[in-house]
Design a protein around this motif. Sequence first.
Motif, mmCIF file in Angstrom:
data_model
loop_
_atom_site.group_PDB
_atom_site.id
_atom_site.type_symbol
_atom_site.label_atom_id
_atom_site.label_comp_id
_atom_site.label_asym_id
_atom_site.label_seq_id
_atom_site.Cartn_x
_atom_site.Cartn_y
_atom_site.Cartn_z
ATOM 1 N N TYR A 185 13.675 9.177 15.139
ATOM 2 C CA TYR A 185 12.927 9.712 16.277
ATOM 3 C C TYR A 185 13.243 8.979 17.581
ATOM 4 O O TYR A 185 13.203 9.579 18.662
ATOM 5 C CB TYR A 185 11.424 9.679 15.979
ATOM 6 C CG TYR A 185 10.736 8.369 16.263
ATOM 7 C CD1 TYR A 185 10.115 8.140 17.491
ATOM 8 C CD2 TYR A 185 10.705 7.358 15.308
ATOM 9 C CE1 TYR A 185 9.476 6.940 17.751
ATOM 10 C CE2 TYR A 185 10.081 6.154 15.566
ATOM 11 C CZ TYR A 185 9.471 5.946 16.789
ATOM 12 O OH TYR A 185 8.849 4.761 17.061
ATOM 13 N N GLU A 224 8.588 11.789 12.073
ATOM 14 C CA GLU A 224 7.450 11.074 12.659
ATOM 15 C C GLU A 224 6.954 11.900 13.844
ATOM 16 O O GLU A 224 7.167 11.545 15.010
ATOM 17 C CB GLU A 224 7.875 9.662 13.043
ATOM 18 C CG GLU A 224 8.340 8.857 11.838
ATOM 19 C CD GLU A 224 8.576 7.397 12.127
ATOM 20 O OE1 GLU A 224 7.595 6.699 12.472
ATOM 21 O OE2 GLU A 224 9.726 6.962 12.012
ATOM 22 N N ARG A 225 6.279 12.967 13.504
ATOM 23 C CA ARG A 225 5.927 13.997 14.483
ATOM 24 C C ARG A 225 5.027 13.472 15.590
ATOM 25 O O ARG A 225 5.207 13.801 16.773
ATOM 26 C CB ARG A 225 5.256 15.174 13.772
ATOM 27 C CG ARG A 225 5.255 16.458 14.571
ATOM 28 C CD ARG A 225 4.607 17.588 13.770
ATOM 29 N NE ARG A 225 4.946 18.874 14.330
ATOM 30 C CZ ARG A 225 4.399 19.381 15.422
ATOM 31 N NH1 ARG A 225 3.478 18.670 16.073
ATOM 32 N NH2 ARG A 225 4.749 20.561 15.876
ATOM 33 N N GLU A 226 4.028 12.681 15.233
ATOM 34 C CA GLU A 226 3.067 12.202 16.225
ATOM 35 C C GLU A 226 3.748 11.330 17.272
ATOM 36 O O GLU A 226 3.419 11.395 18.464
ATOM 37 C CB GLU A 226 1.934 11.443 15.535
ATOM 38 C CG GLU A 226 1.035 12.335 14.677
ATOM 39 C CD GLU A 226 -0.112 11.566 14.068
ATOM 40 O OE1 GLU A 226 -0.208 10.336 14.293
ATOM 41 O OE2 GLU A 226 -0.930 12.188 13.352
ATOM 42 N N LYS A 227 4.696 10.498 16.853
ATOM 43 C CA LYS A 227 5.393 9.622 17.797
ATOM 44 C C LYS A 227 6.252 10.442 18.760
ATOM 45 O O LYS A 227 6.371 10.097 19.937
ATOM 46 C CB LYS A 227 6.250 8.620 17.032
ATOM 47 C CG LYS A 227 5.432 7.613 16.225
ATOM 48 C CD LYS A 227 6.332 6.639 15.480
ATOM 49 C CE LYS A 227 5.507 5.633 14.685
ATOM 50 N NZ LYS A 227 6.376 4.702 13.927
ATOM 51 N N GLN A 229 5.693 13.730 19.493
ATOM 52 C CA GLN A 229 4.822 14.611 20.276
ATOM 53 C C GLN A 229 4.110 13.862 21.391
ATOM 54 O O GLN A 229 3.667 14.470 22.372
ATOM 55 C CB GLN A 229 3.811 15.285 19.355
ATOM 56 C CG GLN A 229 3.203 16.547 19.934
ATOM 57 C CD GLN A 229 2.537 17.385 18.872
ATOM 58 O OE1 GLN A 229 2.122 16.893 17.830
ATOM 59 N NE2 GLN A 229 2.418 18.672 19.121
ATOM 60 N N ALA A 230 4.016 12.558 21.265
ATOM 61 C CA ALA A 230 3.404 11.762 22.332
ATOM 62 C C ALA A 230 4.284 11.745 23.579
ATOM 63 O O ALA A 230 3.806 11.446 24.676
ATOM 64 C CB ALA A 230 3.163 10.339 21.836
ATOM 65 N N LYS A 231 5.563 12.081 23.423
ATOM 66 C CA LYS A 231 6.515 12.029 24.538
ATOM 67 C C LYS A 231 7.004 13.397 24.986
ATOM 68 O O LYS A 231 7.386 13.570 26.155
ATOM 69 C CB LYS A 231 7.723 11.174 24.126
ATOM 70 C CG LYS A 231 7.390 9.747 23.745
ATOM 71 C CD LYS A 231 6.902 8.933 24.939
ATOM 72 C CE LYS A 231 6.682 7.483 24.544
ATOM 73 N NZ LYS A 231 6.217 6.652 25.694
ATOM 74 N N SER A 233 7.003 17.965 23.952
ATOM 75 C CA SER A 233 6.533 19.086 23.141
ATOM 76 C C SER A 233 7.541 19.370 22.037
ATOM 77 O O SER A 233 8.731 19.571 22.310
ATOM 78 C CB SER A 233 6.352 20.322 24.026
ATOM 79 O OG SER A 233 5.916 21.434 23.264
#
Length: 245
Positions: A185, A224-227, A229-231, A233
């Motif tokens: 990621y 590691e989708r959440e990491k 998506q924090a940056k 879309s």
Amino acid sequence: MKLLKADNYQTWFIEEAGQGVLIDPWLSNQLQPDNSIFIQRKRNQACLLGNKDYEKVQAIIVTAPFEDHLHIESIKSFPKSVNIYTSKFIKKLLLRAGVANDIYIINEEGVDIGSINFKALPTGFPYHPATFALLIEDSKGNRIFHEGHIVRFKYLMKNNIKADVAILTAEEVKLFGFLRLGMDYKRTLKACNILGAKELFITGSNPEKTTGFISKFLLIRSLEREKIQAKISVHDQAGNFINLD
């Protein structure tokens, strides 16, 4: 220009003005015959393209010489009027497999398919020169960058490559634990930052579903989708799409 993640792996459908282009189509439920032992992947739903989508396909682009990109059965399911765009090396493989469609070479100079321009760009180690990335631009200046494996970061920076949407790997895959075949990621986000992308689509999804002899030597890290998506879309599900106006 519409971009659709056409399956749960790495088939992409791009449509503009009623004309469609498929990138690396694998359209069946099973990648290889049952007796294949090197690489295999199976799924319940082949792809999300309907009959109308098939009819819109004017061209197919094949970016890599591997079975999960160069799927002969899927390519042969299209009429001979559908043109194929690829590299010189992959063209030889297509001809050897008996593909009768017209096959054209795509390079950095680019080629217009309908109202969309496609350029083939260098990819990263260890894939260059066997594979290529794509820079896709419509008549309105909307851009999509597609890299099915490893981004060549220095090339993007040196040539100031920019794109509104990035299609990238983000689930790290290593062969024998050290040879990187798919980006983690952090590298994915680095590429998005260089490109200035606002939307990220994941390709090569769920590599852990790939079986066969090769899978015994792969070290895989899940998305590691959440990491991410924090940056930015992020879109990683089959059927996810975006319209660029």
